[in-house]
Write a protein that holds these residues in place. Structure first.
Motif, PDB file in Angstrom:
ATOM      1  N   HIS A  97      38.028  42.584  27.376  1.00 50.55           N
ATOM      2  CA  HIS A  97      37.240  43.585  28.103  1.00 50.55           C
ATOM      3  C   HIS A  97      37.317  43.444  29.618  1.00 50.55           C
ATOM      4  CE1 HIS A  97      35.460  44.597  24.207  1.00 50.55           C
ATOM      5  NE2 HIS A  97      35.423  43.293  23.997  1.00 50.55           N
ATOM      6  N   GLY A  98      37.622  42.253  30.103  1.00 46.75           N
ATOM      7  CA  GLY A  98      37.646  42.084  31.542  1.00 46.75           C
ATOM      8  C   GLY A  98      37.962  40.656  31.933  1.00 46.75           C
ATOM      9  N   THR A  99      37.834  40.380  33.239  1.00 40.23           N
ATOM     10  CA  THR A  99      38.137  39.057  33.775  1.00 40.23           C
ATOM     11  C   THR A  99      37.073  38.652  34.781  1.00 40.23           C
ATOM     12  OG1 THR A  99      39.465  39.917  35.619  1.00 40.23           O
ATOM     13  CG2 THR A  99      40.609  39.463  33.548  1.00 40.23           C
ATOM     14  N   ALA A 100      36.959  37.352  34.984  1.00 33.16           N
ATOM     15  CA  ALA A 100      36.119  36.794  36.033  1.00 33.16           C
ATOM     16  C   ALA A 100      36.816  35.558  36.581  1.00 33.16           C
ATOM     17  CB  ALA A 100      34.731  36.438  35.496  1.00 33.16           C
ATOM     18  N   VAL A 101      36.566  35.268  37.855  1.00 33.13           N
ATOM     19  CA  VAL A 101      37.088  34.060  38.474  1.00 33.13           C
ATOM     20  C   VAL A 101      35.886  33.256  38.962  1.00 33.13           C
ATOM     21  CG1 VAL A 101      38.545  33.073  40.275  1.00 33.13           C
ATOM     22  CG2 VAL A 101      39.214  35.225  39.154  1.00 33.13           C
ATOM     23  N   LEU A 102      35.772  32.017  38.469  1.00 33.34           N
ATOM     24  CA  LEU A 102      34.564  31.231  38.679  1.00 33.34           C
ATOM     25  C   LEU A 102      34.914  29.817  39.128  1.00 33.34           C
ATOM     26  CD1 LEU A 102      32.779  32.209  35.327  1.00 33.34           C
ATOM     27  CD2 LEU A 102      32.582  33.369  37.526  1.00 33.34           C
ATOM     28  N   ARG A 103      34.007  29.217  39.907  1.00 36.15           N
ATOM     29  CA  ARG A 103      34.169  27.841  40.360  1.00 36.15           C
ATOM     30  C   ARG A 103      33.940  26.888  39.187  1.00 36.15           C
ATOM     31  NH1 ARG A 103      36.526  26.307  45.005  1.00 36.15           N
ATOM     32  NH2 ARG A 103      35.410  28.030  45.991  1.00 36.15           N
ATOM     33  N   VAL A 104      34.769  25.894  39.045  1.00 35.57           N
ATOM     34  CA  VAL A 104      34.694  24.969  37.917  1.00 35.57           C
ATOM     35  C   VAL A 104      33.630  23.903  38.178  1.00 35.57           C
ATOM     36  CG1 VAL A 104      35.943  23.196  36.623  1.00 35.57           C
ATOM     37  CG2 VAL A 104      37.082  25.350  37.242  1.00 35.57           C
ATOM     38  N   LEU A 105      32.708  23.781  37.223  1.00 29.46           N
ATOM     39  CA  LEU A 105      31.692  22.734  37.253  1.00 29.46           C
ATOM     40  C   LEU A 105      31.836  21.932  35.967  1.00 29.46           C
ATOM     41  CD1 LEU A 105      29.219  21.357  38.465  1.00 29.46           C
ATOM     42  CD2 LEU A 105      27.801  23.157  37.452  1.00 29.46           C
TER      43      LEU A 105
ATOM     44  N   GLU B 215      28.891  42.824  45.300  1.00 30.43           N
ATOM     45  CA  GLU B 215      28.405  42.708  46.668  1.00 30.43           C
ATOM     46  C   GLU B 215      28.503  41.285  47.183  1.00 30.43           C
ATOM     47  OE1 GLU B 215      24.451  44.068  49.255  1.00 30.43           O
ATOM     48  OE2 GLU B 215      24.508  44.339  47.093  1.00 30.43           O
ATOM     49  N   TYR B 216      28.506  40.314  46.259  1.00 31.15           N
ATOM     50  CA  TYR B 216      28.464  38.909  46.676  1.00 31.15           C
ATOM     51  C   TYR B 216      29.637  38.078  46.171  1.00 31.15           C
ATOM     52  CZ  TYR B 216      23.767  40.061  48.187  1.00 31.15           C
ATOM     53  OH  TYR B 216      22.706  40.638  48.819  1.00 31.15           O
ATOM     54  N   ALA B 217      30.512  38.645  45.353  1.00 30.66           N
ATOM     55  CA  ALA B 217      31.668  37.890  44.864  1.00 30.66           C
ATOM     56  C   ALA B 217      32.765  38.853  44.432  1.00 30.66           C
ATOM     57  CB  ALA B 217      31.281  36.980  43.699  1.00 30.66           C
ATOM     58  N   SER B 218      33.995  38.395  44.585  1.00 32.11           N
ATOM     59  CA  SER B 218      35.137  39.262  44.262  1.00 32.11           C
ATOM     60  C   SER B 218      35.293  39.464  42.764  1.00 32.11           C
ATOM     61  CB  SER B 218      36.417  38.651  44.828  1.00 32.11           C
ATOM     62  OG  SER B 218      36.607  37.329  44.334  1.00 32.11           O
ATOM     63  N   ALA B 219      34.955  38.452  41.967  1.00 31.81           N
ATOM     64  CA  ALA B 219      35.192  38.550  40.519  1.00 31.81           C
ATOM     65  C   ALA B 219      34.161  37.727  39.765  1.00 31.81           C
ATOM     66  CB  ALA B 219      36.604  38.091  40.183  1.00 31.81           C
ATOM     67  N   GLY B 220      32.894  37.880  40.137  1.00 31.74           N
ATOM     68  CA  GLY B 220      31.836  37.076  39.530  1.00 31.74           C
ATOM     69  C   GLY B 220      31.007  37.802  38.497  1.00 31.74           C
ATOM     70  N   ARG B 221      31.317  39.070  38.215  1.00 34.56           N
ATOM     71  CA  ARG B 221      30.540  39.849  37.233  1.00 34.56           C
ATOM     72  C   ARG B 221      30.897  39.374  35.822  1.00 34.56           C
ATOM     73  NH1 ARG B 221      33.007  44.511  37.571  1.00 34.56           N
ATOM     74  NH2 ARG B 221      31.494  45.799  36.451  1.00 34.56           N
ATOM     75  N   ILE B 222      30.160  38.398  35.328  1.00 35.27           N
ATOM     76  CA  ILE B 222      30.540  37.758  34.071  1.00 35.27           C
ATOM     77  C   ILE B 222      30.413  38.701  32.892  1.00 35.27           C
ATOM     78  CG2 ILE B 222      28.261  36.802  33.546  1.00 35.27           C
ATOM     79  CD1 ILE B 222      31.730  35.169  32.995  1.00 35.27           C
ATOM     80  N   CYS B 223      29.543  39.710  32.975  1.00 36.23           N
ATOM     81  CA  CYS B 223      29.389  40.624  31.833  1.00 36.23           C
ATOM     82  C   CYS B 223      30.622  41.503  31.623  1.00 36.23           C
ATOM     83  CB  CYS B 223      28.138  41.475  31.997  1.00 36.23           C
ATOM     84  SG  CYS B 223      26.615  40.542  31.695  1.00 36.23           S
ATOM     85  N   THR B 224      31.583  41.451  32.530  1.00 37.30           N
ATOM     86  CA  THR B 224      32.832  42.175  32.288  1.00 37.30           C
ATOM     87  C   THR B 224      33.592  41.596  31.091  1.00 37.30           C
ATOM     88  OG1 THR B 224      34.080  40.775  33.817  1.00 37.30           O
ATOM     89  CG2 THR B 224      33.094  42.786  34.719  1.00 37.30           C
ATOM     90  N   VAL B 225      33.381  40.319  30.794  1.00 39.63           N
ATOM     91  CA  VAL B 225      34.124  39.700  29.699  1.00 39.63           C
ATOM     92  C   VAL B 225      33.330  39.672  28.401  1.00 39.63           C
ATOM     93  CG1 VAL B 225      35.372  38.272  31.362  1.00 39.63           C
ATOM     94  CG2 VAL B 225      33.421  37.304  30.138  1.00 39.63           C
TER      95      VAL B 225
END
Length: 880
Positions: free
Chosen positions: A638-646, A665-675
């Motif tokens: 459904h989609g993609t996200a790019v996230l910092r690894v913890l 508004e605050y991140a280029s690819a942080g909308r996690i509900c896309t996936v």
């Protein structure tokens, strides 16, 4: 608890706009456009406590970025032009395509009076049930489970039960972060009565497990199997309350048969842990089972709720002090929205849309020209109907579905393709508002005036403290004005929220006469001044002789038989992920709220976690080749996200966790509900937000960067995440190609072609450090390297606006200690400050840290992290 600031005598009593705890707030203007905030010691929910978000409310109310006038096609317009257009387009759509061609999507952040008017307009006058709410994403499974068991959506207990219980079981609830004030009430109760026991059932180890005597790290999604096993054990140990069941319950035998055949092995729990839990629950009469999103946000959410309710009904542990099932709601007025009929399958006052007598009652009370005979479209189905053209006019109020709904890219595209979309919100910069034809400026917390209902059925006033900015109007006023322009002048001729509340309370009297639980008829004749002065009040508040405390103590329920229903439920088959897939769990973090429209405005709330991240187990990170602080690409169909690894062992191997909050508004690819796929519970229609199968791979940029700036950047980099800081903005960056000229890149990034630049660039190491000055002060700094940048982030951000001569060093000198990443948001205390104080002052307890630094002494939601730091620091000292 220590006050953050002394409160002037002219404070207004109001209610917090965040979670469903419903904390009382004392707010007063500070003379600079913001508010001084303090917890209301007289409010029964919080007794003076506030969490980090509530404490920072005063930092979120300035008019910066607010929408100040209506917009039509991104141009300012008058209210008359905007509302005439809305009314005309809705009327024309209904005339051409019927009432089901229009829809409202509303919000648990609306006040009850707003909700009531919207529900009345859609269901009573437009004649469609196509009004649903973002509470569908939050607590719809609890609503359905309550109705199946009790006949109505009734919460039986009160917050006092959490303090009176001998055993508290928390299921799918990170209470320490998501409902911090309730967590602190439990902590205080456990400190006062050390024999109290707490069990946490959660696949993740969270901050809440800090107080757990037992943590059951259950296989995700197997709650039904666990509570079926518990019901079977209740029977085996002779703990069934036979008298209560025979007099007040139906369905016991069939439910027990289903439970006895259940296999608890799918839970993944050890025999020892399972046995300890079963014995604790069965042998402790005063047991409260708290459940939240980990239960509700599931394709089997309603069955999970009923599995929990079954255990309490079988033992008669309901309606009495210190015992009962307790759903904690996620939003400030999720309960009010449920009570007023904000869901597509309900009518106001807990009446049923499919019941002809109920429809006639409500329609007659409203003098409504048309009432829908069937439920409307629930949230996920509503946006599918928008996508395929069945819904042609859509009004979204006070929520951001292009971020929050599952399959978020599909939802975004559906809204963008709708014939006519209206959004009412504080700003026109949300992901959803950017897609609208008309954006209407609504008032927000601090300006709104009305009521909300919290998780224990307490109605509280939210009062305006500040004037509305620009031309912003209250939601009820906007909706009523559209209703009048559509031709229903008398029905929507409201002058104030008190008038709406009185009408609503009068309707509840008729609902109570139909045998429903919701009854506030005792408030139906409040004068405007009495409404203004209304103190927190738990319903029912009846003209009849009805208690307003716990429900069901008398064993009478709101079903047709007067008995509660136990329902046979079976554990759904858990489909295994493929070897390359990971099970994604989503949720909240401590200092942010929903899609950050409000909390992101408070700098201190952005310091704990400043960008979207992915929690992943060390074994999985090693297998994937991921290192700490690198970036991960998360994908699904459904989609993609790019996230910092913890990297953390808080998650189980094979599972990952990501927060829901970040937007475009605050991140280029942080909308996690896309996936997240749009899979829903078949009974409640609530999406399963906890079990998406995703692929994870390294996102391999050529360079990583960190930047600070006095103004918000508009990065054109492949990856970015930005957050407010007390001195300006801080941004994490990454790019797939290294810039040819770092100084040119920096000028473009900061949009400062004439700034004075100083830099240290090492081509052999592919590193760059660049500082930009104007008029002798630092306006921006960029740090770049081929790996995640090591720089004292809080320190360099604090240099903005000063000469900043040490900015290129990226770390403070010996006389300027770096506080490190923020741990305590209430008092802005960093990790390095805490660790140093533990070592230098020989601090031996979390309480001692609070005395020395104030950290953890306000809302307490950082106390688990303080305990971890304390143990790690003392352990390291002992090893040395």
């Amino acid at each position: 608890m220590k006050d953050l600031d002394l409160m002037p005598a002219n404070a207004t009593c109001t209610t917090c706009p965040y979670c469903g705890v419903g904390c009382g707030v004392l707010a007063s203007p500070d003379g600079a456009g913001r508010l001084k905030i303090k917890g209301d010691p007289a409010h029964p929910a919080n007794q003076g406590r506030l969490c980090s978000k509530g404490s920072a409310l005063g930092e979120t109310v300035d008019s910066d970025g607010r929408l100040l006038a209506p917009q039509i096609d991104n141009r300012s317009a008058s209210w008359d032009d905007a509302l005439d257009l809305v009314a005309t387009r809705f009327k024309d759509t209904i005339a051409k395509h019927g009432p089901d061609a229009v829809a409202f999507y509303v919000s648990g952040q609306l006040l009850t009076e707003d909700y009531y008017v919207a529900n009345k307009l859609m269901k009573g006058f437009i004649g469609s049930a196509n009004i649903d709410t973002n509470s569908r994403l939050c607590m719809a499974s609890t609503v359905a489970g309550h109705k199946r068991a009790f006949g109505t959506d009734t919460v039986p207990g009160t917050y006092e039960d959490l303090e009176l219980a001998d055993l508290i079981v928390l299921v799918g609830s990170n209470l320490a972060w998501c409902h911090p004030v309730l967590y602190q009430r439990i902590v205080a109760a456990k400190n006062a009565r050390p024999n109290m026991r707490i069990v946490v059932i959660d696949p993740r180890r969270t901050a809440t497990t800090d107080i757990a005597d037992l943590h059951l790290q259950i296989t995700p999604g197997t709650d039904v199997a666990l509570f079926n096993r518990l019901l079977s054990e209740i029977h085996q140990q002779g703990a069934v309350d036979a008298d209560f069941v025979s007099k007040h319950v139906t369905g016991f035998s069939d439910t027990l048969d289903a439970a006895t055949s259940a296999d608890a092995g799918v839970t993944g729990l050890s025999h020892a842990d399972l046995t300890q839990f079963l014995n604790l629950w069965v042998r402790t009469e005063k047991t409260v089972t708290i459940f939240s999103q980990g239960v509700n946000q599931s394709a089997q959410g309603t069955d999970k709720v009923n599995a929990i309710l079954n255990c309490h009904l079988a033992t008669g542990r309901i309606g009495h002090p210190g015992m009962g099932p307790f759903s904690v709601t996620g939003q400030p007025n999720a309960m009010g929205g449920r009570e007023v009929g904000g869901l597509a399958n309900m009518l106001a006052c807990h009446l049923d849309i499919e019941n002809p007598d109920h429809r006639a009652l409500v329609g007659g009370f409203w003098s409504a020209p048309a009432m829908p005979e069937q439920p409307g479209l629930k949230a996920v189905d509503m946006f599918r109907a928008v996508s395929d053209g069945r819904i042609k006019a859509l009004w979204i109020m006070c929520t951001n579905p292009a971020v929050s709904l599952p399959d978020a890219d599909f939802v975004r595209d559906a809204i963008a393709g709708c014939d006519f979309t209206v959004v009412s919100d504080l700003t026109n910069t949300t992901d959803t508002a950017r897609l609208a034809d008309v954006v209407l400026p609504a008032t927000g917390w601090g300006e709104k005036d009305g009521t909300v209902t919290n998780s224990e059925r307490v109605i509280s006033r939210q009062r305006g403290v500040l004037p509305a900015p620009g031309q912003a109007r209250h939601d009820w006023d906007i909706i009523a004005d559209v209703g009048r322009r559509m031709g229903w002048q008398n029905a929507f001729d409201y002058s104030c929220p008190a008038e709406i509340f009185r009408e609503y309370a009068a309707l509840s009297s008729l609902a109570a006469a139909q045998g429903k639980d919701f009854d506030i008829s005792g408030l139906a004749e409040l004068s405007n001044s009495e409404y203004d002065a209304l103190r927190p009040t738990r319903w029912p508040v009846s003209r009849r002789d009805r208690p307003a405390g716990r429900m069901f103590a008398d064993g009478r329920f709101f079903t047709a038989t007067g008995r509660a229903n136990m329902l046979p439920v079976e554990q759904a088959t858990m489909e295994p992920s493929t070897p390359r897939q990971y099970r994604l769990n989503t949720g909240r973090i401590r200092d942010q709220w929903h899609t950050m429209t409000r909390t992101a405005r408070a700098p201190r709330l952005n310091q704990h976690y400043g960008e979207p991240f992915l929690e992943i187990h060390p074994e999985d990170a090693l297998a994937l080749g991921l290192k700490p602080a690198e970036l991960a690409l998360v994908t699904s169909d459904h989609g993609t996200a790019v996230l910092r690894v913890l990297i953390t062992d808080r998650t189980r191997p094979g599972t990952v966790f990501a927060p829901i909050h970040w937007t475009s508004e605050y991140a280029s690819a942080g909308r996690i509900c896309t996936v997240v796929p749009a899979i829903t519970d078949p009974v409640s229609g609530q999406p399963d937000s906890k079990a998406a199968d995703v692929l994870i791979a390294p996102y391999a940029p050529a360079w990583y960067g960190f930047a600070v700036s006095t103004t918000k950047l508009d990065p054109k980099t492949d990856y970015w995440a930005t957050a407010r800081h007390i001195s300006g903005w801080r941004s994490e960056l990454a790019g797939l190609q290294t810039p040819e000229n770092w100084e040119d890149f920096a000028r473009a990034l900061f949009n400062t072609p004439n700034a004075e630049i100083s830099s240290v660039i090492d081509p052999s190491k592919s590193t760059a450090r660049i500082a930009l000055h104007e008029n002798g002060v630092l306006i921006g700094a960029l740090y770049a390297a081929p790996e995640p940048v090591a720089v004292a982030r809080s320190h360099v951000a604090a240099l903005l606006g000063d000469p900043g001569s040490a900015a290129l060093a990226g770390r403070p000198g010996a006389d300027q200690p770096d506080p490190g990443a923020t741990v305590c948001a209430c008092f802005n205390v960093g990790v390095n400050t805490i660790v140093s104080a533990i070592a230098e002052q020989n601090l031996l307890s979390v309480e001692a840290i609070g005395e020395a630094l104030e950290a953890g002494s306000n809302c307490g939601s950082c106390r688990p992290e303080l305990a971890s730091l304390l143990n790690a620091t003392l352990g390291q000292a002992a090893a040395e």
